[in-house]
Enzyme design. Structure first.
Site, PDB file in Angstrom:
ATOM      1  CG  HIS A 133       0.805   2.208   0.007  1.00 17.14           C
ATOM      2  ND1 HIS A 133       2.049   2.444  -0.526  1.00 17.14           N
ATOM      3  CD2 HIS A 133      -0.051   2.064  -1.036  1.00 17.14           C
ATOM      4  CE1 HIS A 133       1.956   2.441  -1.853  1.00 17.14           C
ATOM      5  NE2 HIS A 133       0.699   2.211  -2.186  1.00 17.14           N
ATOM      6  CD  GLU A 175       3.720   1.744   2.551  1.00 16.99           C
ATOM      7  OE1 GLU A 175       3.950   2.907   2.196  1.00 16.99           O
ATOM      8  OE2 GLU A 175       3.694   0.772   1.755  1.00 16.99           O
ATOM      9  CD  GLU A 190       9.059   3.955   0.184  1.00 12.80           C
ATOM     10  OE1 GLU A 190       8.611   3.400   1.210  1.00 12.80           O
ATOM     11  OE2 GLU A 190       8.474   3.934  -0.912  1.00 12.80           O
ATOM     12  CG  HIS A 214       4.899   5.763   0.412  1.00 16.59           C
ATOM     13  ND1 HIS A 214       3.957   4.917  -0.121  1.00 16.59           N
ATOM     14  CD2 HIS A 214       4.678   6.985  -0.144  1.00 16.59           C
ATOM     15  CE1 HIS A 214       3.195   5.593  -0.974  1.00 16.59           C
ATOM     16  NE2 HIS A 214       3.615   6.842  -1.008  1.00 16.59           N
TER      17      HIS A 214
HETATM   18 ZN   LIG Z   1       3.870   2.916   0.201  1.00 14.76          ZN
END
Ligand SMILES: [Zn+2]
Ligand SMILES: *[C@@H]1O[C@H](CO)[C@@H](O)[C@H](O)[C@H]1NC(C)=O
Ligand SMILES: *[C@@H]1O[C@H](CO)[C@@H](O)[C@H](O)[C@H]1NC(C)=O
Length: 472
Positions: free
Chosen positions: A114, A117, A318, A221
């Site tokens: 992404h 990110e 994350e 992420h």
């Molecule tokens: Zn992501």
């Protein structure tokens, strides 16, 4: 063949970049020293990496500088191009960067899937810098690079990053690729049909992972702080989508291993293990880990694809509540993740590994290997190698290959070091009635198990993306 391709490609890349004063990679040490002193050479600059965000040009420059300066420890290659023509650079860091070391695992990180990110992307540059500068002085890193080939793709979505904005903690500007597709919803799915049009960036990754047998992988992420493990999707998300944050887990056959790998990251991290919620409207996570579908189910994610199609244990990390925090926060994130990033990759050396060979000691390629009771099979490499990360215990390995009698072998895994297990297969000989039966059964099972996409439980497609989820 891939190795050769990389070397050829690399030398042409180096030659092309010779508009500056950098010579080809075949410099002797004396010539290197001269280049180091020469006026226009990138060797003039001290080798370092700032705590600031690097756009595509700056990132490419850092990677090239690293590959020239540490040509014994790194190899730079591109797995393809983004829609707007940016290279999807992969940097290998290893004591044997140009070729696979037989019997030693290949591992990877993929960041910036992404585009907005951004923390993982920068941490990958710092990780590369750390590995190449500590090799030879730090015993742990030296051991890791001597026994592991680490592939790092700092940006799978370079187009998205270029339109993202520093300081934007939420939102989706830059999240998608240049054609507006979410790359972490773009892979084939084990549970549901994925109707999304496949993207160049996704195709590049699919081809990459089909050519190299990666043992372990991290997908980086931002927008939350948690280690999220397969499965990301579930056969029954239709019922669950209306309850936010309280879905049921979608448990994989390797749940114990995935939990262990996730905990390894979270517990070595500066704060992830506390599992605190990023905001009052977001969930907290016990010990900083979660099953992907239990958090929220999604279709077409990269980690389920890695696990089911390629036997690679991938976990989604994350790394920051804020997707694109100010650059001044980067030292904090690097400190928090530095140890985790290294310890996680070292987990590739846990469990069982070995070779499937025939009676003459020759490698059996594409033999189907499965740990009994764990219904995910994986294939041996062209050297007959296989790896499986397992916790201590006693297991049975089932091995099938076309033209051979199937075998089941018991083995033990201990905590301290991986178990080496060689399995010899015997060719099927005379065709008695019972052999025909056995052979036919084996053939069918082999085919079914080596092609998860042919017999997976496709259900009617449910577009989980149309429901509002946390989007991390
Ligand atoms: Zn992501
Ligand atoms: C690279 O490796 C070769 C072979 O191990 C060694 O002879 C050479 O000195 C190394 N060069 C550098 C710059 O480390
Ligand atoms: C296992 O097989 C590999 C490849 O054939 C060989 O190099 C290795 O020595 C074998 N190890 C043992 C313990 O048999």
């Amino acid at each position: 063949m891939l190795v050769l391709g990389i070397v050829l490609w690399l030398s042409s890349m180096v030659t092309q970049s010779c508009t500056s004063a950098i010579g080809p990679e075949t410099l002797s040490d004396g010539e290197l020293a001269r280049h180091y002193n020469s006026r226009y050479s990138i060797f003039d600059e001290p080798y370092g990496i700032d705590f600031k965000y690097h756009n595509y040009e700056q990132m490419s420059r850092f990677l090239r500088a690293t590959s020239l300066r540490f040509h014994n420890l790194t190899a730079l290659y591109s797995i393809g191009k983004s829609f707007q023509g940016r290279n999807l650079w992969v940097m290998v860091v290893s004591s044997s960067p140009y070729e696979h070391m037989i019997g030693k695992p290949d591992v990877k990180y993929v960041a910036n899937i992404h585009g907005n990110e951004a923390v993982g992307r920068e941490l990958m540059l710092h990780l590369i810098h750390l590995l190449v500068t500590k090799y030879g002085s730090d015993p742990y890193i030296t051991w890791l690079l001597d026994n592991t080939r680490i592939h790092i793709l700092p940006s799978m979505n370079p187009d998205g990053f270029e339109v993202s904005k520093e300081g934007f903690c939420e939102g989706s500007q830059g999240r998608y690729n240049a054609r507006g597709f979410d790359l972490n919803r773009n892979f084939p799915d084990y549970f549901k049909q994925n109707n999304k049009k496949t993207q160049l960036e996704t195709e590049a990754v699919k081809e990459w992972v089909s050519k190299i047998q990666f043992v372990i992988s991290g997908s980086l992420h931002g927008g939350a702080l948690v280690a999220s493990y397969p499965f990301d999707n579930t056969p029954n998300s239709l019922i669950k989508v209306f309850q936010s944050y309280s879905s049921t887990p979608s448990i994989s056959p390797d749940d114990d291993v995935f939990r262990h790998l996730s905990l390894t990251y979270a517990q070595n991290h500066g704060s992830m293990y506390r599992g605190e919620a990023c905001s009052p409207s977001q969930p907290g996570f016990k010990d900083g880990i979660t099953n992907g579908a239990e958090w929220y189910p999604l279709t077409g994610g990269m980690q389920d694809f890695n696990y089911v199609w390629n036997g690679c244990m991938e976990i989604t990390f994350e790394l920051s509540c804020c997707k694109y925090p100010p650059a001044q926060d980067l030292p904090h994130y690097w400190e928090e993740n530095r140890v985790s990033l290294i310890k996680f990759l070292a987990e590739a050396h846990r469990g069982v590994h070995g070779f499937v060979i025939d009676e003459n000691g020759n490698a059996v390629e594409r033999a189907s290997v499965k740990v009994k009771g764990r219904d995910i099979s994986f294939l041996t490499t062209k050297y007959g190698e296989f790896w499986r990360i397992l916790l201590p215990g006693v297991y049975r390995l089932e091995v099938y290959a076309s033209g051979y009698t199937p075998r089941e072998v018991e083995f033990m895994v201990v905590e301290e070091h991986p178990t080496l297990l060689n399995v010899t297969l015997h060719g099927t000989k005379k065709w008695t009635q019972s052999d025909v039966w056995g052979h036919t059964t084996t053939e069918r099972r082999h085919t079914a198990m080596s092609s998860p996409h042919l017999d997976h439980p496709v259900q009617e497609p449910v577009d989980t993306d149309s429901i509002v989820f946390p989007n991390s």
